[in-house]
Design a protein around this motif. Structure first.
Motif, PDB file in Angstrom:
ATOM      1  N   ILE A 162     -27.714  69.012 -72.247  1.00  0.00           N
ATOM      2  CA  ILE A 162     -27.397  69.307 -73.645  1.00  0.00           C
ATOM      3  C   ILE A 162     -27.177  70.808 -73.815  1.00  0.00           C
ATOM      4  O   ILE A 162     -26.541  71.249 -74.761  1.00  0.00           O
ATOM      5  CB  ILE A 162     -28.500  68.798 -74.608  1.00  0.00           C
ATOM      6  CG1 ILE A 162     -29.859  69.371 -74.230  1.00  0.00           C
ATOM      7  CG2 ILE A 162     -28.531  67.292 -74.638  1.00  0.00           C
ATOM      8  CD1 ILE A 162     -30.918  69.126 -75.272  1.00  0.00           C
ATOM      9  N   LEU A 163     -27.685  71.584 -72.864  1.00  0.00           N
ATOM     10  CA  LEU A 163     -27.424  73.032 -72.884  1.00  0.00           C
ATOM     11  C   LEU A 163     -26.154  73.309 -72.080  1.00  0.00           C
ATOM     12  O   LEU A 163     -26.166  73.963 -71.048  1.00  0.00           O
ATOM     13  CB  LEU A 163     -28.622  73.794 -72.320  1.00  0.00           C
ATOM     14  CG  LEU A 163     -29.928  73.608 -73.097  1.00  0.00           C
ATOM     15  CD1 LEU A 163     -31.045  74.363 -72.429  1.00  0.00           C
ATOM     16  CD2 LEU A 163     -29.756  74.080 -74.527  1.00  0.00           C
ATOM     17  N   HIS A 164     -25.069  72.725 -72.564  1.00  0.00           N
ATOM     18  CA  HIS A 164     -23.767  72.911 -71.931  1.00  0.00           C
ATOM     19  C   HIS A 164     -22.812  73.098 -73.097  1.00  0.00           C
ATOM     20  O   HIS A 164     -22.888  72.374 -74.089  1.00  0.00           O
ATOM     21  CB  HIS A 164     -23.410  71.659 -71.123  1.00  0.00           C
ATOM     22  CG  HIS A 164     -22.175  71.800 -70.264  1.00  0.00           C
ATOM     23  ND1 HIS A 164     -20.925  71.929 -70.790  1.00  0.00           N
ATOM     24  CD2 HIS A 164     -22.035  71.836 -68.918  1.00  0.00           C
ATOM     25  CE1 HIS A 164     -20.041  72.036 -69.802  1.00  0.00           C
ATOM     26  NE2 HIS A 164     -20.709  71.989 -68.648  1.00  0.00           N
ATOM     27  N   ARG A 165     -21.909  74.050 -72.991  1.00  0.00           N
ATOM     28  CA  ARG A 165     -21.120  74.380 -74.181  1.00  0.00           C
ATOM     29  C   ARG A 165     -20.180  73.272 -74.613  1.00  0.00           C
ATOM     30  O   ARG A 165     -19.703  73.254 -75.732  1.00  0.00           O
ATOM     31  CB  ARG A 165     -20.349  75.680 -73.937  1.00  0.00           C
ATOM     32  CG  ARG A 165     -21.280  76.881 -74.051  1.00  0.00           C
ATOM     33  CD  ARG A 165     -20.520  78.150 -74.136  1.00  0.00           C
ATOM     34  NE  ARG A 165     -19.744  78.357 -72.923  1.00  0.00           N
ATOM     35  CZ  ARG A 165     -19.231  79.536 -72.594  1.00  0.00           C
ATOM     36  NH1 ARG A 165     -19.387  80.567 -73.382  1.00  0.00           N
ATOM     37  NH2 ARG A 165     -18.541  79.646 -71.499  1.00  0.00           N
ATOM     38  N   SER A 166     -19.894  72.335 -73.691  1.00  0.00           N
ATOM     39  CA  SER A 166     -19.022  71.242 -74.128  1.00  0.00           C
ATOM     40  C   SER A 166     -19.814  70.012 -74.579  1.00  0.00           C
ATOM     41  O   SER A 166     -19.223  68.995 -74.902  1.00  0.00           O
ATOM     42  CB  SER A 166     -18.057  70.870 -72.999  1.00  0.00           C
ATOM     43  OG  SER A 166     -18.784  70.488 -71.879  1.00  0.00           O
ATOM     44  N   ALA A 167     -21.147  70.098 -74.578  1.00  0.00           N
ATOM     45  CA  ALA A 167     -21.950  68.951 -75.015  1.00  0.00           C
ATOM     46  C   ALA A 167     -22.020  68.937 -76.541  1.00  0.00           C
ATOM     47  O   ALA A 167     -22.317  69.955 -77.173  1.00  0.00           O
ATOM     48  CB  ALA A 167     -23.348  69.056 -74.421  1.00  0.00           C
ATOM     49  N   LYS A 168     -21.727  67.766 -77.094  1.00  0.00           N
ATOM     50  CA  LYS A 168     -21.815  67.606 -78.544  1.00  0.00           C
ATOM     51  C   LYS A 168     -22.608  66.343 -78.810  1.00  0.00           C
ATOM     52  O   LYS A 168     -22.268  65.270 -78.322  1.00  0.00           O
ATOM     53  CB  LYS A 168     -20.418  67.495 -79.171  1.00  0.00           C
ATOM     54  CG  LYS A 168     -19.652  68.812 -79.162  1.00  0.00           C
ATOM     55  CD  LYS A 168     -18.329  68.647 -79.849  1.00  0.00           C
ATOM     56  CE  LYS A 168     -17.550  69.935 -80.039  1.00  0.00           C
ATOM     57  NZ  LYS A 168     -17.782  70.999 -79.064  1.00  0.00           N
TER      58      LYS A 168
END
Lengths: 272, 174
Positions: A162-168
């Motif tokens: 979830i700490l990924h910039r493309s995770a929504k």
């Protein structure tokens, strides 16, 4: 030749001396028992040291071959260590309750690899397609969320944290307002919840849950608490700063969530 | 006995052999069950060989004298080795002790024209060489260097005394 003969002639006494001394040594060693014993002992010491020296050299010459044998032996022994094994035990929990039909199945998993910390974190768990893991399934910890399966192989799966910039992630508040959780790639303790209408009153400390709309995570899983809100001027929206309840980067134990209704819900996708 | 001719040397060979084997062999003094003082006249035979004797022949004669002693001592090779060494170093001792005007060409070191002090030094070098080499060969290993040194230190003066007396006794009778 003549010079050689001259050397012998000029040093006649020396060569006579040497020859006679050798003869004497021969006589001494062969006809005197104490000297003979000493000579035999000395000879054995000398030959022994020569042999051990030869052995040392031979040991060095064989070193490469010996190394290869040792390496193979180490590889063989390592393959017997418990850590080298792959646990095929699958622990799946579900509840038998006639009131409810099972919707979410949780599959225990361990994190076996992680990307170095960066704005785009991923990790690898030791469960794959052979255990029913598929792309798009959510991964949660004992508290909070961890990520979403991105790629599943037979025995392992890669998870986008979830700490990924493309995770929504769709999230909701107690008052049913819902929005999207994103991470700006900076502080791994906080995420940002967007798309909340600015007229809604959000108190500091309000709990943020999963919605279940995306059928990735089970409904009502606690994600974190609101730390602060920030109105976005001109958009009618406010952004919430959410403190996570868990530390997704340092969790080793995970649960893979499988939604049994996923395909059915996919048929009823809301129209835009 | 003091002559320079072949017959004299042959007689000297047997006389010294007789003295060594039947008289000086009786002398073996020591303590604690080990003998440390011996008397060897082998160096004297080497010393009294004529000056003009070719060097290889000196070595060979010395070897035979040592071998003859060995036959009676039942230590085949030990005395021979010492005597051979003694015969080999004689040329160097003579070179070191050479008088300013040199040796007389046909002279033998029989003492006629050489001083007692020269004789003492000459015999001392040869005896020392003989004795040290003898005990080294007898022990046959450097680990016994203490015994070798002690025996050499005590035997050299005794042998030198015997050789000196014999030389002094024979010297007038050329």
């Amino acid at each position: 030749m003549e010079q050689i003969l001259r050397i012998f002639y000029n040093n006649g006494s020396f060569f006579t001396f040497i020859g006679l001394q050798l003869l004497c040594l021969y006589l001494i060693v062969n006809f005197n028992s104490p000297q003979s014993a000493i000579a035999v002992e000395t000879a054995s010491i000398v030959t022994g040291s020569v042999k051990s020296g030869v052995g040392t050299v031979e040991g060095y010459l064989n070193l490469e071959e010996e190394n290869e044998i040792q390496r193979r032996e180490i590889a063989d022994l390592r393959s017997r260590l418990p850590e080298a094994g792959y646990s095929t035990a699958v622990e799946t929990d579900s509840i038998e309750d006639p009131t409810y039909t099972q919707r979410f199945i949780h599959l225990t998993a361990n994190v076996v690899n992680r990307s170095p910390y960066s704005p785009n974190n991923t990790l690898v768990i030791d469960r794959g397609t052979s255990q029913g893991v598929a792309e798009g399934q959510g991964v949660i910890g004992s508290q909070g969320l961890i990520g979403i399966v991105d790629l599943a192989t037979e025995n392992f799966a890669r998870v986008i944290s979830i700490l990924h910039r493309s995770a929504k992630i769709s999230a909701t508040l107690r008052n049913n307002a819902y929005g999207t959780l994103e991470w700006d790639g900076q502080d791994p303790r906080n995420m940002t919840m967007t798309d909340i209408a600015d007229y809604l009153v959000v108190e500091k400390g309000d709990t943020v849950f999963t919605t279940g709309f995306s059928n990735v995570f089970p409904t009502g899983q606690v994600i974190g608490t609101v730390v602060s809100s920030e109105t976005q001027a001109g958009t009618g929206r406010q952004n919430l700063k959410v403190a996570l309840v868990n530390d997704p980067l340092h969790t080793n134990y995970a649960l893979v969530v499988r939604d049994l209704f996923k395909e059915e819900l996919a048929k009823l996708k809301p129209l835009n | 006995m003091g002559g320079v001719d072949t017959v004299s040397n042959i007689i000297r060979f047997f006389v010294l052999l007789f003295l060594q084997v039947f008289i000086f062999r009786q002398i073996s003094l020591g303590w604690g069950g080990a003998a440390y003082v011996f008397v060897f006249v082998g160096p004297l035979f080497v010393a009294l060989l004529p000056l003009r004797t070719p060097k290889p022949l000196v070595v060979i004669f010395a070897f035979f004298f040592g071998l003859a002693i060995d036959l009676f001592y039942e230590t085949l090779g030990v005395h021979a080795a010492a005597a051979t060494f003694c015969g080999y170093v004689r040329q160097f001792v003579l070179a070191v002790l050479e008088p300013k005007d040199g040796y007389k060409v046909k002279a033998s070191p029989d003492g006629k024209d050489l001083s007692p002090s020269w004789w003492l030094a000459y015999l001392a070098y040869l005896t020392l060489g003989y004795v040290v080499f003898y005990f080294s060969m007898e022990a046959f290993s450097p680990v016994y260097w203490k015994q070798i040194s002690l025996k050499s230190l005590l035997t050299t003066p005794a042998s030198l005394l015997a050789c000196g007396i014999l030389v002094a006794f024979f010297r007038p009778r050329v």
